[in-house]
Design an enzyme around this catalytic site. Structure first.
Site, PDB file in Angstrom:
ATOM      1  N   GLU A 330       0.836  -0.972  -0.228  1.00 32.47           N
ATOM      2  CA  GLU A 330       0.085   0.311   0.378  1.00 32.47           C
ATOM      3  C   GLU A 330       1.192   1.333   0.002  1.00 32.47           C
ATOM      4  O   GLU A 330       1.839   1.555   0.547  1.00 32.47           O
ATOM      5  CB  GLU A 330      -0.895  -0.321   1.285  1.00 32.47           C
ATOM      6  CG  GLU A 330      -1.428   1.320   1.355  1.00 32.47           C
ATOM      7  CD  GLU A 330      -2.403   2.209   0.366  1.00 32.47           C
ATOM      8  OE1 GLU A 330      -3.210   1.189  -0.169  1.00 32.47           O
ATOM      9  OE2 GLU A 330      -2.108   3.058  -0.040  1.00 32.47           O
ATOM     10  N   ASN A 338     -10.273   4.684  -1.034  1.00 27.53           N
ATOM     11  CA  ASN A 338     -10.930   5.404  -1.225  1.00 27.53           C
ATOM     12  C   ASN A 338     -12.245   4.948  -0.874  1.00 27.53           C
ATOM     13  O   ASN A 338     -12.865   5.631   0.246  1.00 27.53           O
ATOM     14  CB  ASN A 338     -11.736   5.558  -2.906  1.00 27.53           C
ATOM     15  CG  ASN A 338     -11.296   7.028  -3.684  1.00 27.53           C
ATOM     16  OD1 ASN A 338     -10.565   7.839  -2.773  1.00 27.53           O
ATOM     17  ND2 ASN A 338     -11.669   7.038  -4.830  1.00 27.53           N
ATOM     18  N   THR A 339     -12.665   3.739  -0.328  1.00 25.66           N
ATOM     19  CA  THR A 339     -13.437   2.855   0.209  1.00 25.66           C
ATOM     20  C   THR A 339     -13.459   3.415   1.673  1.00 25.66           C
ATOM     21  O   THR A 339     -14.356   3.973   2.029  1.00 25.66           O
ATOM     22  CB  THR A 339     -12.321   1.578   0.569  1.00 25.66           C
ATOM     23  OG1 THR A 339     -12.538   0.853  -1.230  1.00 25.66           O
ATOM     24  CG2 THR A 339     -13.941   0.317   1.457  1.00 25.66           C
ATOM     25  N   GLY A 344     -21.212   4.249   2.538  1.00 21.95           N
ATOM     26  CA  GLY A 344     -21.046   3.063   3.078  1.00 21.95           C
ATOM     27  C   GLY A 344     -22.225   2.143   2.311  1.00 21.95           C
ATOM     28  O   GLY A 344     -22.138   1.332   1.976  1.00 21.95           O
ATOM     29  N   ASP A 577      -1.382   5.057 -10.813  1.00 20.51           N
ATOM     30  CA  ASP A 577      -0.843   4.173 -10.739  1.00 20.51           C
ATOM     31  C   ASP A 577      -0.668   2.821 -11.378  1.00 20.51           C
ATOM     32  O   ASP A 577       0.226   2.548 -11.634  1.00 20.51           O
ATOM     33  CB  ASP A 577      -0.185   4.094  -9.290  1.00 20.51           C
ATOM     34  CG  ASP A 577      -0.091   5.567  -8.258  1.00 20.51           C
ATOM     35  OD1 ASP A 577       0.151   6.351  -9.019  1.00 20.51           O
ATOM     36  OD2 ASP A 577       0.780   5.050  -7.027  1.00 20.51           O
ATOM     37  N   ARG A 636     -26.099  11.574 -11.775  1.00 25.01           N
ATOM     38  CA  ARG A 636     -24.694  12.297 -11.503  1.00 25.01           C
ATOM     39  C   ARG A 636     -24.065  13.467 -12.797  1.00 25.01           C
ATOM     40  O   ARG A 636     -23.939  14.124 -12.283  1.00 25.01           O
ATOM     41  CB  ARG A 636     -23.181  11.952 -11.177  1.00 25.01           C
ATOM     42  CG  ARG A 636     -23.528  11.493  -9.901  1.00 25.01           C
ATOM     43  CD  ARG A 636     -21.925  10.536  -8.842  1.00 25.01           C
ATOM     44  NE  ARG A 636     -22.922   9.531  -7.936  1.00 25.01           N
ATOM     45  CZ  ARG A 636     -21.749   8.735  -7.092  1.00 25.01           C
ATOM     46  NH1 ARG A 636     -21.218   8.658  -7.545  1.00 25.01           N
ATOM     47  NH2 ARG A 636     -22.554   8.219  -5.828  1.00 25.01           N
ATOM     48  N   GLU A 772     -11.689   0.226  -8.873  1.00 22.28           N
ATOM     49  CA  GLU A 772     -11.867   1.221  -9.669  1.00 22.28           C
ATOM     50  C   GLU A 772     -10.883   1.319 -10.708  1.00 22.28           C
ATOM     51  O   GLU A 772     -10.576   2.172 -12.166  1.00 22.28           O
ATOM     52  CB  GLU A 772     -11.614   2.367  -8.874  1.00 22.28           C
ATOM     53  CG  GLU A 772     -12.132   3.729  -9.630  1.00 22.28           C
ATOM     54  CD  GLU A 772     -12.443   4.699  -8.553  1.00 22.28           C
ATOM     55  OE1 GLU A 772     -12.764   4.028  -7.476  1.00 22.28           O
ATOM     56  OE2 GLU A 772     -12.482   5.996  -8.818  1.00 22.28           O
ATOM     57  N   LEU A 788     -19.140   0.038  -4.937  1.00 22.36           N
ATOM     58  CA  LEU A 788     -18.615  -1.028  -3.407  1.00 22.36           C
ATOM     59  C   LEU A 788     -18.907  -2.254  -3.966  1.00 22.36           C
ATOM     60  O   LEU A 788     -18.691  -2.794  -3.279  1.00 22.36           O
ATOM     61  CB  LEU A 788     -19.067  -0.482  -2.053  1.00 22.36           C
ATOM     62  CG  LEU A 788     -18.823   0.380  -1.875  1.00 22.36           C
ATOM     63  CD1 LEU A 788     -19.950   1.588  -0.831  1.00 22.36           C
ATOM     64  CD2 LEU A 788     -17.161   0.523  -1.311  1.00 22.36           C
TER      65      LEU A 788
HETATM   66  C1  FAD Z   1     -16.183  10.631  -0.883  1.00 27.48           C
HETATM   67  C2  FAD Z   1     -16.408   9.041  -2.397  1.00 27.48           C
HETATM   68  C3  FAD Z   1     -17.710   8.545  -1.288  1.00 27.48           C
HETATM   69  C4  FAD Z   1     -17.582   7.345  -2.238  1.00 27.48           C
HETATM   70  N1  FAD Z   1     -19.042   6.662  -1.901  1.00 27.48           N
HETATM   71  C5  FAD Z   1     -19.706   5.694  -2.525  1.00 27.48           C
HETATM   72  C6  FAD Z   1     -20.939   4.941  -2.205  1.00 27.48           C
HETATM   73  O1  FAD Z   1     -21.073   5.339  -1.331  1.00 27.48           O
HETATM   74  N2  FAD Z   1     -21.087   3.658  -2.663  1.00 27.48           N
HETATM   75  C7  FAD Z   1     -19.979   2.710  -3.796  1.00 27.48           C
HETATM   76  O2  FAD Z   1     -20.417   2.315  -4.482  1.00 27.48           O
HETATM   77  N3  FAD Z   1     -19.170   3.895  -3.952  1.00 27.48           N
HETATM   78  C8  FAD Z   1     -18.260   5.327  -3.515  1.00 27.48           C
HETATM   79  N4  FAD Z   1     -17.206   5.169  -4.037  1.00 27.48           N
HETATM   80  C9  FAD Z   1     -16.412   4.903  -4.603  1.00 27.48           C
HETATM   81  C10 FAD Z   1     -16.131   3.630  -4.094  1.00 27.48           C
HETATM   82  O3  FAD Z   1     -15.660   4.490  -2.612  1.00 27.48           O
HETATM   83  C11 FAD Z   1     -14.605   3.685  -4.482  1.00 27.48           C
HETATM   84  O4  FAD Z   1     -14.690   3.648  -6.285  1.00 27.48           O
HETATM   85  C12 FAD Z   1     -13.636   2.473  -4.768  1.00 27.48           C
HETATM   86  O5  FAD Z   1     -13.920   2.185  -2.812  1.00 27.48           O
HETATM   87  C13 FAD Z   1     -11.699   2.095  -5.262  1.00 27.48           C
HETATM   88  O6  FAD Z   1     -12.066   0.926  -4.379  1.00 27.48           O
HETATM   89  P1  FAD Z   1     -10.608   0.395  -4.669  1.00 27.48           P
HETATM   90  O7  FAD Z   1     -10.366  -0.907  -3.852  1.00 27.48           O
HETATM   91  O8  FAD Z   1     -10.492   0.215  -6.183  1.00 27.48           O
HETATM   92  O9  FAD Z   1      -9.774   2.028  -4.927  1.00 27.48           O
HETATM   93  P2  FAD Z   1      -9.318   2.357  -2.714  1.00 27.48           P
HETATM   94  O10 FAD Z   1     -10.413   1.855  -2.146  1.00 27.48           O
HETATM   95  O11 FAD Z   1      -9.560   3.982  -3.680  1.00 27.48           O
HETATM   96  O12 FAD Z   1      -7.544   1.477  -2.997  1.00 27.48           O
HETATM   97  C14 FAD Z   1      -6.759   2.054  -3.815  1.00 27.48           C
HETATM   98  C15 FAD Z   1      -5.477   1.323  -3.394  1.00 27.48           C
HETATM   99  O13 FAD Z   1      -4.617   1.794  -3.721  1.00 27.48           O
HETATM  100  C16 FAD Z   1      -3.743   1.980  -3.276  1.00 27.48           C
HETATM  101  N5  FAD Z   1      -2.609   2.612  -4.339  1.00 27.48           N
HETATM  102  C17 FAD Z   1      -2.582   3.611  -5.258  1.00 27.48           C
HETATM  103  N6  FAD Z   1      -1.330   3.178  -6.138  1.00 27.48           N
HETATM  104  C18 FAD Z   1      -0.177   3.262  -5.810  1.00 27.48           C
HETATM  105  C19 FAD Z   1       0.636   2.520  -5.040  1.00 27.48           C
HETATM  106  N7  FAD Z   1       1.912   2.554  -6.552  1.00 27.48           N
HETATM  107  N8  FAD Z   1       1.579   1.141  -4.969  1.00 27.48           N
HETATM  108  C20 FAD Z   1       0.615   1.100  -3.907  1.00 27.48           C
HETATM  109  N9  FAD Z   1      -0.380   1.236  -3.260  1.00 27.48           N
HETATM  110  C21 FAD Z   1      -1.464   1.853  -4.231  1.00 27.48           C
HETATM  111  C22 FAD Z   1      -4.320   3.565  -2.273  1.00 27.48           C
HETATM  112  O14 FAD Z   1      -3.247   4.114  -1.484  1.00 27.48           O
HETATM  113  C23 FAD Z   1      -5.411   3.038  -2.113  1.00 27.48           C
HETATM  114  O15 FAD Z   1      -4.950   2.899  -0.851  1.00 27.48           O
HETATM  115  C24 FAD Z   1     -17.015   6.975  -3.564  1.00 27.48           C
HETATM  116  C25 FAD Z   1     -16.059   7.004  -3.184  1.00 27.48           C
HETATM  117  C26 FAD Z   1     -15.648   8.844  -3.080  1.00 27.48           C
HETATM  118  C27 FAD Z   1     -13.787   9.046  -2.453  1.00 27.48           C
END
Ligand code: FAD
Ligand code: FMN
Ligand code: FMN
Lengths: 813, 205
Positions: A330, A338-339, A344, A577, A636, A772, A788
């Site tokens: 990480e 972002n999660t 929620g 990234d 949106r 994402e 989510l």
């Molecule tokens: C404010 C907000 C509210 C939201 N509300 C909702 C909701 O209510 N319902 C819904 O379904 N979605 C919602 N979303 C969207 C959802 O939260 C995200 O799309 C989702 O959490 C993405 O999950 P993920 O696991 O793909 O990435 P993330 O949870 O973003 O995790 C990616 C991780 O990778 C790490 N990372 C990045 N680059 C590197 C690297 N080079 N090396 C190592 N680690 C790295 C980051 O630091 C991060 O910890 C919301 C988003 C935001 C910003």
């Protein structure tokens, strides 16, 4: 003694470089001189801050660590070259490594006077307050007629010149010792005691108590209750420790929690001041520099996951459930990405559960509209599902013809709404919609993901069914506790309890391959360590790129414009990234031009949960003139475009009853925001209008109309699909909002098994992507709550396939 | 008469740009001022072929076609911004359009001092042999506290500063007319067009 030398030009051939190389050799017994080149330094531009880029950081760190600096400047047009001026500007903008640093100026030039004018200018430049170097007076070493000065070995020919250089250098050695001795801060002494102070954190007040003895900061206690769970903890753990360990206030803020970090630092500074000492002395005190030696850590595991967000931790948990080893790498100090920011609710059709809830006004209308869609507009691969859905809806409508009825849902409604919600056409006329097989997998397995999460330890609040902004339908499963953090808390606990390893502060920089198969990665660990991981599979789960405005602009084909200073709802880590890592091994990209804006973001911070953020059926949006301008229940991008068309800034109007339906706030937070002027409150709508500089008659009339539509269950103006409460009970609130970047639908191309595909549609061996970072599902517009569902579903799939593929290739050994 | 006003920074928000825009409008009945930007010029890197990149050539052509040049410079670290220095290096290293060109220097900065140190540097720079611009003497237009200096319509609000600027512009227009009379001699021009620092070192100059 350790010195840094800067070659003051980016030219290929430079006598100033030769001069520094001569100094390096000639004085090697007295000092170790490292020569830095300007070749890769970009031209300074205050609108394109590169202070954190590797090039500028290399200068910053090396100069900071050095005892002194020698600058060798050519003379261009009677002054210093722009390339040299440029690095000095970078080092006087956000970073100030030259502050108080001993500097010696030398210069070689073609003309006889050497570089006298450039040296004079350089002195004046280095004396500017943002730079504030300690330049050695006198001893102007000018090397005129430079092209005849050196012999074939690059040594200065004239012994007189060498002797003068030696005297200058000897003086500089003394000067350096002197200046550095002067820079050692005075001893600080405190009036001993425990000081209660209140700093300002991210969410408001941060009460602290700081205990000081005569000469030390002994203890820092903070009331952490108001700061955001899942984001602020790292700062609370690390900043006080760094302050006490180093007895300094020169500590770096924790990325992702910088406001909390600065809050803590400011609080201690206040206590120091109250104890009669000068906090600036402590800010100047360098924390003990950790030795910049390159340590290499080599790790071998079964599966390595990039990113500890929702998708990454889910994949890790799933690997562990199958009895294999996993390592999660990480980038940030805290897990969750972002999660943890998510509101929620997670979408999954669960008709049995949803049937317990009554339908709300407008929902039947929405269903009827779906049955009326012209089949010719439905993509062929979705048509069979669409027809079955129509039958389901018609049966439901018939059954509930004369009664309010229950909340309808089905996997097919979820699927078709994901499809319709994602169908968009960009500015160039290209249409996009979610790839059928991926959308099918998502909607077929979302409920299973809810159940899986319950198994892992996430409790859902079954008593309510919610709909996040832009979700179109009420099928949100809301976890108990702190929104998105509830998922991460449970997953992180599961992963660590089951022996999974998570390395934080370790950004992955590249993937490694052997014969076309991805078999590991290289990352940069904390304190200059290099982490090399060997694994049978790599799962990319590094999130999107909504915090990378440049990248958004580069790929954008959907919005007419994305402002340079647009805010984001995302964690600053979301810089794409994973997309870079994937394409570096040939991955194909899909739908990159489509990004989502969050229409209801804080105009100053981009945040979602400031002010009164309520379920959309209770949204009343008015523009700066006090008029409604859009169907508040719209998608949106409809809301965003409408906001842009109305000058971006708009307001959410609420009353005291609507306030009670807000997510994620408390009366204390609201009062603080009203006091800070970021939320407006008044006892009458007229007074509220006056605060917003609107015509009171206009706003009052707007609300009167709106209330009458709620009574009638129909909005003849904008056709809002669902209503709940009227705006009638004082006090009234207005929350200012503006669109901010929120989600990137495009990303790495994957198949239903989360394998990453190349441009020929073939699987890239050993590489998987989930969440994402992957594209193809949400297409032109992601429904609220679908992300989510996506990350928890595809996170599991990626892990399952990573192990299964591996087993078919090499038997378990 | 036609002048080119060069915005001495690559920053998006610049009160120096605002100052030139104000001059362009306010003195429109006396003189045409074209505004030139340096934002898109590449960073100077002393290429061996000495060929001006297209953007530099365009700026150079614009300068050649004008009767005079106004530089509006911010002050970064007591000197002119690297971006402006880079633009000037390109011109000096390739096409040299500033030779014998009448130049007026103005500068706006957010602090109290205006841009006096940057302007002094710019003057010295423009006097280097491969630039040899004719910088108008005795005029130093400094606009301090520049963020507060303009109203919403982009007009300068301080009457004294408006009057001072009008005087300076009038003087500059006279200076341009005067220099046209005294510098038809192209010998000096040619000599400087061919000037080379390596020549100096060879003792040929
Ligand atoms: C404010 C907000 C509210 C939201 N509300 C909702 C909701 O209510 N319902 C819904 O379904 N979605 C919602 N979303 C969207 C959802 O939260 C995200 O799309 C989702 O959490 C993405 O999950 P993920 O696991 O793909 O990435 P993330 O949870 O973003 O995790 C990616 C991780 O990778 C790490 N990372 C990045 N680059 C590197 C690297 N080079 N090396 C190592 N680690 C790295 C980051 O630091 C991060 O910890 C919301 C988003 C935001 C910003
Ligand atoms: C654009 C440009 C402008 C120059 N202006 C001057 C100058 O004003 N005075 C001077 O002595 N040399 C000038 N020179 C020549 C430099 O002195 C010479 O290139 C440099 O100082 C030699 O050092 P280096 O080999 O490290 O580049 C100029 C060179 C260039 C490319
Ligand atoms: C790297 C950097 C260094 C600066 N150094 C100075 C300085 O030495 N003196 C000064 O008055 N202003 C300094 N400033 C502020 C700028 O001068 C100020 O923004 C500019 O002069 C105003 O003109 P502008 O509106 O065209 O930018 C500096 C700004 C930056 C980004």
């Amino acid at each position: 003694m350790k010195l840094v030398g800067i070659v003051g030009t980016n030219a290929k051939k430079s006598y100033n470089r030769e001069l520094l190389e001569f100094i390096q050799r000639h004085f090697s017994d007295q000092a170790e001189l490292e020569i830095l080149e300007l070749t890769d330094v970009p031209l300074f531009n205050e609108n394109d801050d590169q202070s954190q880029s590797p090039v500028i950081q290399a200068f910053n760190e090396k100069i900071t660590a050095a005892d002194g600096v020698i600058i060798a400047t050519p003379e261009h047009n009677h002054s210093v070259p722009s390339a040299l001026k440029s690095i000095i500007e970078w080092l006087s903008f956000k970073l100030h490594p030259l502050d108080g640093k001993p500097v010696m100026i030398v210069g070689a030039s073609y003309s006889v006077q050497g570089s006298s004018r450039a040296q004079l200018h350089l002195r004046q430049i280095l004396d500017a307050p943002g730079v504030n170097a300690s330049v050695m007076p006198g001893s102007e070493f000018l090397l005129g007629r430079a092209q005849t000065a050196f012999d074939d070995q690059g040594n200065l020919k004239e012994s007189g010149t060498v002797a003068f250089l030696e005297s200058c250098f000897a003086k500089f050695m003394k000067f350096t010792d002197l200046v550095n001795a002067m820079n050692v801060p005075d001893a600080v002494s405190y009036q001993p005691g425990t000081y209660a102070v209140t700093a300002v954190g991210h969410n408001g007040k941060l009460p602290m108590s700081v205990t000081l003895s005569k000469d030390r900061i002994e203890d820092i206690q903070i009331d952490t209750s108001t700061e955001t769970k899942g984001i602020a903890e790292v700062a609370f753990k690390r900043i006080p420790k760094a302050i006490i360990d180093g007895q300094t206030l020169a500590v770096d803020a924790v990325s992702g929690a910088s406001m909390t970090s600065h809050g803590v630092i400011d609080g201690v500074a206040e206590a120091v001041k109250a104890a009669g000492a000068n906090p600036d002395d402590l800010k100047k005190r360098q924390a003990q520099m950790t030795k910049a030696v390159q340590n290499i850590t080599d790790i071998t595991t079964d599966v390595v996951v990039v990113g500890a967000g929702g998708a990454g931790l889910t994949a890790a948990a799933k690997v562990l459930q199958q009895g294999r080893n996993v390592l999660v790498v990480e980038k940030f100090p805290a897990v969750g990405g972002n999660t943890v920011r998510a509101g929620g609710p997670m979408n999954a059709a669960d008709p049995e559960w949803q049937h317990q809830f009554e339908a709300i006004p407008g929902e039947k209308h929405t269903l009827t509209e779906i049955t009326q869609i012209d089949e010719a507009t439905i993509a062929p691969e979705y048509l069979a599902d669409f027809r079955v859905l129509k039958t389901q809806i018609n049966a439901y409508l018939k059954e509930n013809k004369d009664q309010r009825g229950y909340l309808f849902d089905s996997t097919l409604l979820h699927r078709i709404q994901t499809y319709l919600g994602g169908k968009r056409t960009d500015l160039q006329g290209h249409q996009i919609y979610g790839q059928y097989d991926l959308v099918k997998v998502l909607t077929d397995h979302a409920l299973e993901s809810v159940k899986w999460l319950e198994n892992i330890g996430v409790d859902f609040d079954k008593s309510q069914v919610t709909m996040p902004v832009g979700a179109i339908w009420r099928r949100g499963h809301k976890p108990m506790g702190d929104q998105g953090f509830a998922f991460i808390k449970a997953l992180q606990k599961f992963v660590t309890d089951q022996g999974g390893r998570i390395l934080t502060e370790t950004p992955v920089q590249s993937l490694t391959t052997t014969a076309g198969k991805v078999d590991g990665l290289i990352a940069q660990g904390p304190d200059h360590t290099k982490v090399i991981v060997h694994a049978k599979a790599v799962i990319l789960a590094s999130g999107g790129f909504a915090a990378n405005t440049k990248m958004l602009q580069q790929y954008n084909t959907y919005w007419t414009a994305i402002d340079d200073d647009i805010k984001t709802t995302n964690s600053p880590a979301m810089t794409g990234d994973g997309i870079r890592l994937g394409t570096s091994v040939g991955a194909d990209l899909v739908g990159m031009g489509f990004s989502q804006m969050m229409p209801v973001s804080d105009p100053d911070t981009g945040e979602l949960f400031s002010g009164l953020q309520v379920p959309p059926q209770n949204f009343v949006m008015v523009n700066q003139a006090g008029k409604r301008f859009v169907n508040e229940y719209g998608s949106r991008d409809e809301l965003t475009q409408a906001a842009i068309d109305n000058g971006s800034l708009f307001y959410l109007i609420a009353d005291d009853e609507i306030k009670k339906t807000a997510y994620n706030t408390t009366q204390a937070k609201l009062d603080a925001q009203v006091a800070a002027g970021t939320l407006y409150r008044a006892d009458t709508l007229s007074d509220l209008a006056k605060q917003l500089q609107m015509d009171p008659a206009v706003l009052t009339k707007t609300i009167e109309n709106y209330n009458s539509y709620v009574d009638a269950g129909e909005d003849p103006e904008f056709h809002k699909n669902a209503f709940d409460l009227k705006v009638q009970v004082a006090p009234f609130y207005a929350t200012p909002r503006k669109p901010a970047t929120h989600h990137t639908m495009g990303g790495l191309k994957i198949d239903t098994g989360a394998h990453v595909l190349n441009a020929d549609g073939q699987v890239i061996d050993g590489l998987y992507a989930a969440g994402e970072v992957a594209g193809g599902i949400h297409a032109g517009n992601r429904l609220g709550g679908n992300s989510l569902a996506d990350i928890f579903t595809f996170g599991r799939i990626a892990a399952t396939n990573a192990l299964q593929d591996e087993l078919t290739v090499t038997p378990l050994g | 008469m036609k002048l080119v006003g060069i915005v001495g920074t690559n920053a998006k928000m610049s009160t120096n740009r605002q100052l030139l825009q104000y001059m362009q409008q306010h003195f429109a009945d006396q003189v045409t001022i074209e505004i030139a930007e340096i934002t898109d010029l590449p960073a100077f890197n002393e290429p061996e072929d000495r060929v001006a990149p297209a953007a530099v050539q365009a700026l150079s052509d614009q300068i050649k076609a004008a009767d005079g040049v106004i530089f509006a410079t911010p002050e970064y670290d007591h000197s002119i911004p690297a971006a402006l220095k880079s633009a000037i290096e390109w011109l000096s290293y390739t096409t040299r359009p500033l030779i014998n060109k009448p130049v007026m220097i103005v500068g706006a900065s957010n602090g109290a001092l205006g841009t006096s140190r940057a302007q002094a540097h710019l003057r010295q720079i423009l006097e280097a042999p491969e630039l040899k611009a004719l910088v108008m003497p005795n005029v130093e237009y400094l606009l301090g506290h520049s963020l507060q200096a303009f109203d919403d319509q982009g007009n300068l609000t301080d009457h004294d500063k408006v009057a001072e600027l009008a005087d300076d512009v009038t003087a500059f227009l006279a200076f341009v007319t005067l220099t046209e009379k005294i510098t038809p001699e192209n010998k000096f021009m040619e000599k400087n067009q061919q000037f080379s620092w390596s020549q100096i070192a060879d003792g040929r100059d």
